[in-house]
Design a protein around this motif. Structure first.
Motif, PDB file in Angstrom:
ATOM      1  N   ASN A  36      -4.343   4.704   5.727  1.00  0.00           N
ATOM      2  CA  ASN A  36      -3.893   3.420   5.811  1.00  0.00           C
ATOM      3  C   ASN A  36      -4.400   2.467   4.813  1.00  0.00           C
ATOM      4  O   ASN A  36      -4.613   1.417   5.199  1.00  0.00           O
ATOM      5  N   ASP A  40      -2.933   2.297  -1.709  1.00  0.00           N
ATOM      6  CA  ASP A  40      -1.769   3.062  -2.134  1.00  0.00           C
ATOM      7  C   ASP A  40      -0.394   2.598  -2.086  1.00  0.00           C
ATOM      8  O   ASP A  40      -0.239   1.750  -1.334  1.00  0.00           O
ATOM      9  N   ALA A  41       0.370   2.500  -2.933  1.00  0.00           N
ATOM     10  CA  ALA A  41       1.402   1.884  -3.095  1.00  0.00           C
ATOM     11  C   ALA A  41       2.686   2.339  -2.063  1.00  0.00           C
ATOM     12  O   ALA A  41       3.119   1.382  -1.515  1.00  0.00           O
ATOM     13  N   THR A  42       2.582   3.409  -1.498  1.00  0.00           N
ATOM     14  CA  THR A  42       3.264   3.988  -0.735  1.00  0.00           C
ATOM     15  C   THR A  42       3.030   3.139   0.758  1.00  0.00           C
ATOM     16  O   THR A  42       3.914   2.965   1.499  1.00  0.00           O
ATOM     17  N   ASN A  43       1.644   3.174   0.969  1.00  0.00           N
ATOM     18  CA  ASN A  43       1.516   2.388   2.362  1.00  0.00           C
ATOM     19  C   ASN A  43       1.745   1.159   2.141  1.00  0.00           C
ATOM     20  O   ASN A  43       2.032   0.313   3.271  1.00  0.00           O
ATOM     21  N   GLN A  44       1.360   0.299   0.991  1.00  0.00           N
ATOM     22  CA  GLN A  44       1.861  -0.892   0.751  1.00  0.00           C
ATOM     23  C   GLN A  44       3.273  -1.227   1.150  1.00  0.00           C
ATOM     24  O   GLN A  44       3.555  -2.175   1.911  1.00  0.00           O
ATOM     25  N   LEU A  45       4.340  -0.419   0.642  1.00  0.00           N
ATOM     26  CA  LEU A  45       5.508  -0.469   1.063  1.00  0.00           C
ATOM     27  C   LEU A  45       5.753  -0.197   2.333  1.00  0.00           C
ATOM     28  O   LEU A  45       6.719  -1.117   3.039  1.00  0.00           O
ATOM     29  N   ARG A  46       5.101   0.644   2.992  1.00  0.00           N
ATOM     30  CA  ARG A  46       5.394   1.084   4.589  1.00  0.00           C
ATOM     31  C   ARG A  46       4.995  -0.082   5.196  1.00  0.00           C
ATOM     32  O   ARG A  46       5.611  -0.521   6.242  1.00  0.00           O
TER      33      ARG A  46
END
Length: 75
Positions: A36, A40-46
């Motif tokens: 969480n 992390d860019a993936t988490n930011q997008l999520r």
């Protein structure tokens, strides 16, 4: 004397089990925090995709009039 040695061994065994459980909980907590993490860019997008957005006025009507006058004056 032998009973005391067995008791000490059971104490060390219990302490070792407690230590293993503590380390496992700590590792799981770190893994959950990393999953969480906002770094992390993936988490930011999520997070952004899951969020709800709505429009909001930036200025009151009087402020907007003053802004338009200042903009017209300075252009």
């Amino acid at each position: 004397m032998q009973g005391l040695e067995v008791l000490v061994l059971w104490g060390f065994a219990a302490l070792g089990v407690y230590h293993l459980i503590f380390r496992l909980k700590l590792a799981l907590a770190r893994q959950k925090a990393a999953a969480n993490s906002v770094r992390d860019a993936t988490n930011q997008l999520r997070f952004v995709m899951a969020a709800s957005f709505r429009q909001k006025k930036l200025m009151f009507q009087r402020e907007y009039r003053v802004f338009n006058l200042a903009r017209a004056c300075c252009l």
